[in-house]
Write an enzyme that holds these catalytic residues in place. Structure first.
Site, short mmCIF file in Angstrom:
data_model
loop_
_atom_site.label_atom_id
_atom_site.label_comp_id
_atom_site.label_asym_id
_atom_site.label_seq_id
_atom_site.Cartn_x
_atom_site.Cartn_y
_atom_site.Cartn_z
N THR A 78 3.40 -0.57 8.75
CA THR A 78 3.25 -1.96 8.30
C THR A 78 2.31 -2.78 9.21
OG1 THR A 78 5.36 -2.39 9.43
CG2 THR A 78 5.45 -2.10 7.05
N ASN A 121 13.97 0.25 -1.76
CA ASN A 121 13.31 1.49 -1.33
C ASN A 121 13.65 2.67 -2.23
OD1 ASN A 121 12.06 0.26 0.91
ND2 ASN A 121 13.95 0.44 2.08
N ARG A 179 0.85 -3.25 -65.01
CA ARG A 179 1.73 -2.07 -65.03
C ARG A 179 1.70 -1.49 -66.43
NH1 ARG A 179 6.61 -6.31 -64.81
NH2 ARG A 179 6.95 -6.51 -67.05
N GLN A 184 -5.98 -0.25 2.51
CA GLN A 184 -5.45 0.53 3.63
C GLN A 184 -5.55 1.99 3.19
OE1 GLN A 184 -1.22 0.48 4.31
NE2 GLN A 184 -1.43 0.87 6.50
N ASN A 196 -3.21 -3.01 -47.05
CA ASN A 196 -4.26 -3.62 -46.23
C ASN A 196 -5.24 -2.61 -45.64
OD1 ASN A 196 -2.20 -2.56 -44.61
ND2 ASN A 196 -2.72 -3.89 -42.89
N ARG A 206 10.69 7.24 -1.33
CA ARG A 206 12.12 7.29 -1.64
C ARG A 206 12.42 6.95 -3.11
NH1 ARG A 206 13.38 3.56 3.55
NH2 ARG A 206 11.17 3.08 3.17
N GLY A 218 15.49 -2.74 9.78
CA GLY A 218 15.24 -3.03 11.19
C GLY A 218 16.29 -4.03 11.67
N ALA A 271 0.80 -1.23 0.00
CA ALA A 271 0.00 0.00 0.00
C ALA A 271 0.83 1.27 0.00
CB ALA A 271 -0.94 0.00 1.20
N GLY A 272 2.13 1.13 0.26
CA GLY A 272 2.99 2.31 0.39
C GLY A 272 3.17 3.04 -0.93
C1 UD1 Z 1 10.49 -2.51 6.65
C2 UD1 Z 1 10.62 -2.97 8.11
C3 UD1 Z 1 12.09 -3.16 8.46
C4 UD1 Z 1 12.72 -4.13 7.49
C5 UD1 Z 1 12.48 -3.72 6.03
C6 UD1 Z 1 12.90 -4.83 5.11
C7 UD1 Z 1 8.75 -1.96 9.34
C8 UD1 Z 1 8.34 -0.89 10.28
N1 UD1 Z 1 10.03 -1.97 8.99
O1 UD1 Z 1 11.12 -1.25 6.55
O2 UD1 Z 1 12.22 -3.66 9.78
O3 UD1 Z 1 14.12 -4.23 7.76
O4 UD1 Z 1 11.09 -3.47 5.79
O5 UD1 Z 1 12.85 -4.45 3.77
O6 UD1 Z 1 7.96 -2.80 8.99
N2 UD1 Z 1 3.47 -0.61 3.51
C9 UD1 Z 1 2.10 -0.60 3.51
N3 UD1 Z 1 1.45 0.27 4.33
C10 UD1 Z 1 2.09 1.10 5.16
C11 UD1 Z 1 3.50 1.08 5.16
C12 UD1 Z 1 4.17 0.22 4.33
O7 UD1 Z 1 1.48 -1.36 2.78
O8 UD1 Z 1 1.41 1.84 5.88
C13 UD1 Z 1 4.17 -1.55 2.61
C14 UD1 Z 1 5.05 -0.88 1.57
O9 UD1 Z 1 4.32 -0.68 0.36
C15 UD1 Z 1 6.17 -1.86 1.38
C16 UD1 Z 1 6.25 -2.62 2.71
O10 UD1 Z 1 5.04 -2.34 3.39
O11 UD1 Z 1 5.90 -2.81 0.36
C17 UD1 Z 1 7.43 -2.16 3.56
O12 UD1 Z 1 7.35 -0.77 3.79
P1 UD1 Z 1 8.63 0.13 3.68
O13 UD1 Z 1 8.22 1.54 3.88
O14 UD1 Z 1 9.43 -0.21 2.49
O15 UD1 Z 1 9.41 -0.34 5.01
P2 UD1 Z 1 10.96 -0.28 5.25
O16 UD1 Z 1 11.34 1.09 5.69
O17 UD1 Z 1 11.68 -0.86 4.11
MG MG Z 2 11.16 -1.37 2.19
#
Ligand code: UD1
Ligand code: MG
Length: 454
Positions: free
Chosen positions: A79, A228, A440, A73, A386, A16, A140, A11-12
């Site tokens: 997440t 990202n 022709r 969402q 054609n 970045r 993380g 959903a993100g």
């Molecule tokens: C996340 C993890 C981190 C991990 C990393 C691995 C969390 C808080 N952190 O960080 O520990 O090391 O992934 O790649 O989970 N998304 C939603 N809705 C939201 C937020 C995010 O659907 O409200 C989705 C995004 O589209 C994405 C995924 O969740 O596909 C991860 O979100 P992202 O913002 O990339 O988290 P990271 O900062 O990479």
């Molecule tokens: Mg990520």
């Protein structure tokens, strides 16, 4: 066996990425990242897959289709909040729920399976897939207790200097006991640097409840890479390309320059086929054995038989038989179907047409909306006319016919079996079989013309 469910976070927005395209739709090796995840899950015995969509929900749904379910969402609050959106669909189910991120395109079915195995065999309530990163910045961190068990996960932004030294990272892929997951999510708060509801906080919550938490450490950090930004995107592209090409080479395909050869993960290439540099094989492609492809050729969603050559050419949505020679500089547009031993040479464009065994169009032709039989020779510069500006019409050329150079065949029109069309003709009427059509102006020579005009 335990029932298995999957939740894919998609959903993100992907701030970045600095892009108008939603992050999980950015392609790696021509396929959107989130589609890679969905495809890998297909082999994992998962009963129900739910993608959490938000930014670009409709576009993501269009991409992933109706084989999976969706939960919306509306606001991206983290997440943990994202997973909560699947509660309505999953909360009354017993089983194991795998949670994956739509931005980890390199994750394989084998690793997902191994994670589920580990989770189920340990009888854990939560198992996190971890990896050891040379540069863990942004991920993380896995914080373990003195006895080695997982205590909690700390996001990079929230971590202390000491915690940031930890190289074991959260890959963003987890297995949970389904009911336990939705219970624990109720206790997640947003009291952190980003003000988000973090899914990884579930680990600490369960740890404090003395539940069994496991971690499955993969030895391949690359596979778990989260994309990202565009730097990571290009790294993922390189890694996937290398993985695909090396597998093909192990299976008997020669790739002259793997750094400059792009083969979709869904393509099948037969043994002893040689791929020359600058070749791009996109989408769903099957290529037979002992073919020569490239240099500099693009083949997309097509089937190619055995012992066929495609040089410096483009082939889209077409079917090509055995021992066919295409190029240099041919363009096969969608719905072209070539039989065996066909030859298509330089600057020949084909569209929505068929050409049966042994026929040739060796130079400079456009053949669209046409049915061409066996053993036909289409001379240099011949064209099927054609299109009248509104509609498209069919040209039929029957077996063994010979089309002289620079002929226009104005459709709808049929050239019968073994008929000849004289070079330079503009054919407007059907040509009966075994006859010769000349359409022709006759030549006249004006004797002494030059002298008279001096
Ligand atoms: C996340 C993890 C981190 C991990 C990393 C691995 C969390 C808080 N952190 O960080 O520990 O090391 O992934 O790649 O989970 N998304 C939603 N809705 C939201 C937020 C995010 O659907 O409200 C989705 C995004 O589209 C994405 C995924 O969740 O596909 C991860 O979100 P992202 O913002 O990339 O988290 P990271 O900062 O990479
Ligand atoms: Mg990520």
């Amino acid at each position: 066996m335990n029932k298995r469910f999957a939740v894919i976070l998609a959903a993100g927005k992907g701030t970045r990425m600095k892009s108008d395209l939603y992050k999980v739709l950015h392609p790696v090796c021509e396929k959107p990242m989130v589609q890679h995840i969905v495809d890998q899950l297909k082999g994992c015995n998962v009963e129900k897959t739910i993608a959490i969509v938000g930014h670009g929900a409709d576009t993501v749904k269009d991409q992933l289709g109706n084989d999976i379910e969706y939960a919306l969402q509306e606001e991206q609050l983290g997440t943990g909040h994202a997973v909560m959106q699947a509660e309505n669909v999953l909360n009354d189910k017993d089983g194991t729920t795998v949670v994956l991120c739509g931005d980890t395109p390199l994750l394989t079915k084998e690793t997902i399976d191994a994670l589920i195995e580990e989770h189920e065999s340990k009888g854990a309530k939560a198992t996190v897939l971890t990896a050891s990163a040379e540069d863990p910045t942004g991920y993380g961190r896995i914080i373990r207790s003195n006895d080695g068990s997982v205590k909690k996960i700390v996001e990079h932004k929230d971590a202390s200097d000491e915690e940031r030294l930890v190289e074991e990272i959260n890959t963003g892929t987890y297995c949970f006991d389904n009911r336990t997951l939705f219970e624990a999510l109720k206790h997640v708060n947003n009291d952190n640097v980003q003000g988000e509801y973090y899914l990884p906080d579930v680990i600490e919550i369960l740890q404090k409840q003395d539940e069994i938490i496991a971690a499955y450490l993969t030895d391949d950090f690359n596979e778990t890479m989260g994309v990202n930004d565009r730097v990571a995107l290009s790294r993922a592209e390189q890694i996937m390309k290398k993985r695909t090409n090396e597998q093909l080479m192990r299976d008997g395909v020669t790739i002259i320059d793997p750094d400059h050869t792009y083969v979709s993960v869904d393509a099948k290439v037969g043994k002893d086929t040689v791929l020359y540099p600058g070749t791009m094989i996109k989408g769903d492609v099957t290529i037979g054995e002992q073919c020569t492809i490239g240099p500099h050729s693009e083949i997309e969603n097509s089937m190619i038989g055995n012992e066929t050559t495609v040089k410096q050419s483009v082939v889209h949505h077409s079917e090509v038989g055995n021992r066919v020679s295409i190029g240099p500089f041919s363009h096969l547009r969608p719905q072209t179907k070539l039989g065996n031993d066909v030859r298509v040479g330089n600057f020949v464009e084909l569209k929505k047409m068929s050409m049966e065994n042994g026929s040739k169009a060796s130079h400079l032709s456009y053949l669209g909306d046409a049915e061409i039989g066996e053993g036909v020779n289409v001379g240099c510069g011949s064209i099927t006319v054609n299109y009248d500006g509104k509609n498209k019409y069919l040209t039929k050329i029957e077996d063994g016919a010979f089309i002289g150079c620079n002929s226009n065949l104005i459709a709808p029109v049929t050239v019968g079996k073994e008929a000849y069309v004289a070079a330079g003709s503009t054919i407007t009427d059907d040509v009966p079989g075994e006859s010769l059509a000349i359409a022709r102006e006759r030549q006249t020579n004006k004797d002494g013309y030059v002298k008279k005009n001096k």
